[in-house]
Design a protein around this motif. Sequence first.
Motif, PDB file in Angstrom:
ATOM      1  N   LEU A   1      64.648  75.665  65.609  1.00  0.00           N
ATOM      2  CA  LEU A   1      65.133  75.312  66.982  1.00  0.00           C
ATOM      3  C   LEU A   1      65.749  73.917  66.980  1.00  0.00           C
ATOM      4  O   LEU A   1      65.291  72.923  66.416  1.00  0.00           O
ATOM      5  CB  LEU A   1      63.992  75.288  67.932  1.00  0.00           C
ATOM      6  CG  LEU A   1      63.366  76.615  68.193  1.00  0.00           C
ATOM      7  CD1 LEU A   1      62.052  76.495  68.881  1.00  0.00           C
ATOM      8  CD2 LEU A   1      64.131  77.857  68.727  1.00  0.00           C
ATOM      9  N   THR A   2      67.063  73.569  67.706  1.00  0.00           N
ATOM     10  CA  THR A   2      67.728  72.614  67.612  1.00  0.00           C
ATOM     11  C   THR A   2      66.973  71.772  68.711  1.00  0.00           C
ATOM     12  O   THR A   2      66.257  72.237  69.536  1.00  0.00           O
ATOM     13  CB  THR A   2      69.112  72.588  68.246  1.00  0.00           C
ATOM     14  OG1 THR A   2      69.151  73.246  69.504  1.00  0.00           O
ATOM     15  CG2 THR A   2      70.223  73.786  67.217  1.00  0.00           C
ATOM     16  N   PRO A   3      67.303  70.347  68.658  1.00  0.00           N
ATOM     17  CA  PRO A   3      66.717  69.306  69.716  1.00  0.00           C
ATOM     18  C   PRO A   3      67.071  70.012  71.115  1.00  0.00           C
ATOM     19  O   PRO A   3      66.276  69.704  72.156  1.00  0.00           O
ATOM     20  CB  PRO A   3      67.365  68.355  69.354  1.00  0.00           C
ATOM     21  CG  PRO A   3      67.642  68.247  67.791  1.00  0.00           C
ATOM     22  CD  PRO A   3      68.015  69.597  67.705  1.00  0.00           C
ATOM     23  N   GLU A   4      68.261  70.368  71.271  1.00  0.00           N
ATOM     24  CA  GLU A   4      68.792  70.805  72.707  1.00  0.00           C
ATOM     25  C   GLU A   4      67.870  72.169  72.922  1.00  0.00           C
ATOM     26  O   GLU A   4      67.633  72.335  74.287  1.00  0.00           O
ATOM     27  CB  GLU A   4      70.316  71.103  72.554  1.00  0.00           C
ATOM     28  CG  GLU A   4      71.346  70.122  72.298  1.00  0.00           C
ATOM     29  CD  GLU A   4      71.191  69.596  70.867  1.00  0.00           C
ATOM     30  OE1 GLU A   4      71.342  68.278  70.644  1.00  0.00           O
ATOM     31  OE2 GLU A   4      70.832  70.407  69.938  1.00  0.00           O
ATOM     32  N   GLU A   5      67.789  73.133  72.115  1.00  0.00           N
ATOM     33  CA  GLU A   5      67.085  74.259  72.407  1.00  0.00           C
ATOM     34  C   GLU A   5      65.545  73.742  72.849  1.00  0.00           C
ATOM     35  O   GLU A   5      64.990  74.330  73.630  1.00  0.00           O
ATOM     36  CB  GLU A   5      67.189  75.193  71.186  1.00  0.00           C
ATOM     37  CG  GLU A   5      68.463  75.848  71.201  1.00  0.00           C
ATOM     38  CD  GLU A   5      68.662  76.575  69.678  1.00  0.00           C
ATOM     39  OE1 GLU A   5      69.613  77.313  69.631  1.00  0.00           O
ATOM     40  OE2 GLU A   5      67.908  76.400  68.872  1.00  0.00           O
ATOM     41  N   LEU A   6      64.998  72.836  72.140  1.00  0.00           N
ATOM     42  CA  LEU A   6      63.540  72.495  72.226  1.00  0.00           C
ATOM     43  C   LEU A   6      63.523  71.856  73.707  1.00  0.00           C
ATOM     44  O   LEU A   6      62.526  72.094  74.615  1.00  0.00           O
ATOM     45  CB  LEU A   6      63.057  71.416  71.145  1.00  0.00           C
ATOM     46  CG  LEU A   6      62.630  72.283  69.857  1.00  0.00           C
ATOM     47  CD1 LEU A   6      62.574  71.202  68.819  1.00  0.00           C
ATOM     48  CD2 LEU A   6      61.593  73.116  69.971  1.00  0.00           C
ATOM     49  N   ASP A   7      64.592  70.843  74.017  1.00  0.00           N
ATOM     50  CA  ASP A   7      64.457  70.420  75.376  1.00  0.00           C
ATOM     51  C   ASP A   7      64.551  71.450  76.342  1.00  0.00           C
ATOM     52  O   ASP A   7      63.820  71.449  77.419  1.00  0.00           O
ATOM     53  CB  ASP A   7      65.608  69.511  75.462  1.00  0.00           C
ATOM     54  CG  ASP A   7      65.693  68.172  74.717  1.00  0.00           C
ATOM     55  OD1 ASP A   7      64.455  67.806  74.398  1.00  0.00           O
ATOM     56  OD2 ASP A   7      66.719  67.563  74.659  1.00  0.00           O
ATOM     57  N   GLU A   8      65.335  72.635  76.132  1.00  0.00           N
ATOM     58  CA  GLU A   8      65.493  73.504  77.074  1.00  0.00           C
ATOM     59  C   GLU A   8      64.140  74.440  77.484  1.00  0.00           C
ATOM     60  O   GLU A   8      63.754  74.375  78.654  1.00  0.00           O
ATOM     61  CB  GLU A   8      66.746  74.513  76.803  1.00  0.00           C
ATOM     62  CG  GLU A   8      67.024  75.443  77.753  1.00  0.00           C
ATOM     63  CD  GLU A   8      68.159  76.219  77.628  1.00  0.00           C
ATOM     64  OE1 GLU A   8      68.596  77.235  78.312  1.00  0.00           O
ATOM     65  OE2 GLU A   8      68.813  76.179  76.420  1.00  0.00           O
ATOM     66  N   ILE A   9      63.584  74.780  76.265  1.00  0.00           N
ATOM     67  CA  ILE A   9      62.168  75.220  76.530  1.00  0.00           C
ATOM     68  C   ILE A   9      61.311  74.382  76.853  1.00  0.00           C
ATOM     69  O   ILE A   9      60.695  74.868  78.022  1.00  0.00           O
ATOM     70  CB  ILE A   9      61.830  75.930  74.964  1.00  0.00           C
ATOM     71  CG1 ILE A   9      62.652  76.751  74.371  1.00  0.00           C
ATOM     72  CG2 ILE A   9      60.358  76.360  75.010  1.00  0.00           C
ATOM     73  CD1 ILE A   9      62.660  77.072  72.759  1.00  0.00           C
ATOM     74  N   ASN A  10      61.087  73.055  76.514  1.00  0.00           N
ATOM     75  CA  ASN A  10      60.131  72.290  77.260  1.00  0.00           C
ATOM     76  C   ASN A  10      60.553  72.059  78.774  1.00  0.00           C
ATOM     77  O   ASN A  10      59.365  71.982  79.487  1.00  0.00           O
ATOM     78  CB  ASN A  10      60.282  70.993  76.598  1.00  0.00           C
ATOM     79  CG  ASN A  10      59.682  70.979  75.262  1.00  0.00           C
ATOM     80  OD1 ASN A  10      58.677  71.793  74.838  1.00  0.00           O
ATOM     81  ND2 ASN A  10      60.141  70.223  74.069  1.00  0.00           N
ATOM     82  N   ARG A  11      61.717  72.107  79.133  1.00  0.00           N
ATOM     83  CA  ARG A  11      62.037  72.189  80.607  1.00  0.00           C
ATOM     84  C   ARG A  11      61.299  73.229  81.223  1.00  0.00           C
ATOM     85  O   ARG A  11      60.954  73.207  82.329  1.00  0.00           O
ATOM     86  CB  ARG A  11      63.418  72.039  80.875  1.00  0.00           C
ATOM     87  CG  ARG A  11      64.016  70.288  80.717  1.00  0.00           C
ATOM     88  CD  ARG A  11      65.403  70.279  81.487  1.00  0.00           C
ATOM     89  NE  ARG A  11      66.487  70.997  80.832  1.00  0.00           N
ATOM     90  CZ  ARG A  11      67.092  71.049  79.855  1.00  0.00           C
ATOM     91  NH1 ARG A  11      66.984  70.131  79.084  1.00  0.00           N
ATOM     92  NH2 ARG A  11      68.193  71.823  79.366  1.00  0.00           N
ATOM     93  N   VAL A  12      61.437  74.330  80.694  1.00  0.00           N
ATOM     94  CA  VAL A  12      60.828  75.589  81.202  1.00  0.00           C
ATOM     95  C   VAL A  12      59.498  75.498  81.512  1.00  0.00           C
ATOM     96  O   VAL A  12      58.790  75.772  82.365  1.00  0.00           O
ATOM     97  CB  VAL A  12      61.437  77.014  80.339  1.00  0.00           C
ATOM     98  CG1 VAL A  12      60.458  78.244  80.924  1.00  0.00           C
ATOM     99  CG2 VAL A  12      62.710  77.208  80.565  1.00  0.00           C
ATOM    100  N   ILE A  13      58.827  74.892  80.352  1.00  0.00           N
ATOM    101  CA  ILE A  13      57.356  74.735  80.135  1.00  0.00           C
ATOM    102  C   ILE A  13      57.026  73.669  81.350  1.00  0.00           C
ATOM    103  O   ILE A  13      55.795  74.083  81.934  1.00  0.00           O
ATOM    104  CB  ILE A  13      56.891  74.409  78.916  1.00  0.00           C
ATOM    105  CG1 ILE A  13      57.032  75.544  77.874  1.00  0.00           C
ATOM    106  CG2 ILE A  13      55.444  73.984  78.688  1.00  0.00           C
ATOM    107  CD1 ILE A  13      56.914  74.971  76.481  1.00  0.00           C
ATOM    108  N   ASP A  14      57.713  72.501  81.328  1.00  0.00           N
ATOM    109  CA  ASP A  14      57.256  71.653  82.315  1.00  0.00           C
ATOM    110  C   ASP A  14      57.307  71.982  83.850  1.00  0.00           C
ATOM    111  O   ASP A  14      56.493  71.540  84.740  1.00  0.00           O
ATOM    112  CB  ASP A  14      58.140  70.377  82.008  1.00  0.00           C
ATOM    113  CG  ASP A  14      57.627  69.747  80.879  1.00  0.00           C
ATOM    114  OD1 ASP A  14      56.609  69.954  80.214  1.00  0.00           O
ATOM    115  OD2 ASP A  14      58.582  68.904  80.352  1.00  0.00           O
ATOM    116  N   SER A  15      58.528  73.054  84.175  1.00  0.00           N
ATOM    117  CA  SER A  15      58.550  73.208  85.590  1.00  0.00           C
ATOM    118  C   SER A  15      57.735  74.612  85.915  1.00  0.00           C
ATOM    119  O   SER A  15      57.590  75.017  87.011  1.00  0.00           O
ATOM    120  CB  SER A  15      59.944  73.522  85.786  1.00  0.00           C
ATOM    121  OG  SER A  15      60.520  74.648  85.025  1.00  0.00           O
TER     122      SER A  15
END
Length: 338
Positions: free
Chosen positions: A308-322
């Motif tokens: 997973l790219t840093p951008e993809e990880l950021d996107e997944i983590n945003r979903v998890i956080d919200s």
Amino acid sequence: MTHATTTLGGTASSVVVGRVAHGLMLMTWRQDPIPDEQCFEAIKAGIDALPPGAKMFLIGGEFYGHNLATTNLEMIARFFEKYPSYADKTFLSVKGGLVPNSYEPDCSAANLRRSVETINEKLRGTKRLDLFQSARVDPNVPIEESIAALVELKKEGKLDHIGMSECSAASLRRGNAVHPISAVEIEISPWSYEEETKTVIATAKELGVAVAGYAPLGRGFLTGQIKRPEDLPEGDFRRSLPRFQEDAMRHNFAIVDALSEIAKKKNVTAAQLSIAWVSALGQHVIPIPGSSHAKRTLENCAAGDVELTPEELDEINRVIDSADIQGERYRTAHTLWG
């Protein structure tokens, strides 16, 4: 295709295992256990996909059967009886340490001895008990005493390595001070990523302990294939969990939809995305999806190769956080972070 590998920790730090482990619980913890041949093909598929010298990290349980029976161990013994050459290609971890026929932990020296001896009796010499872990931390027995009791059993040759499960970072540190812990098993998935999860992962890295992340697919929910309680078999223990009640499932499906969209863009399945995300938490973090189908085992193993790219990880983590996940992981709080 052969898949990526990593190593375990503690006294097993020289053991090379597949990047993705294989949980065997739901093969037998149900009213109608899955037929042996189907289970065996699912187990073999993952082992056969590994490079030479790597072992498949298998996780079973003394009580992983309907009404807490030893069905799981008996199935594992039959597998190694039929395929003896696979014993050396696997690293077997078994959970035990509960009061017989109960969900209550009993990590006294006497019960740990009973548990380990029961496991070895049911395995019938077909496979070494590579690693034993108490399923829960016993609030009535100091962790130092429990680990010391397992060290004695190790000296007697009844097990090779010691693990811990569902423990806090503080308990892991205390247990590891008595004897190096090879793996700590905790729940990790996009819908189970608590502050203590992060602390355990960081502490394990510091101590040189592998983290075995069970239920990386949210016990199947994050695959998108379980939408209602009726989608689970009768007698399936998930039906009793707060997160698998109808209202909670309906509410929690939002995270499944969001992750599925990211998976689609990545051209992987929702299951593979979740497993890859757990793997990305550290080289020492090993996801343990369960599977009773060879095709699904191979899909799970392939997820260990997804980067997973840093951008993809950021996107997944945003979903998890919200995500506003409804329902506790278990019915009682004492099962968490002992």
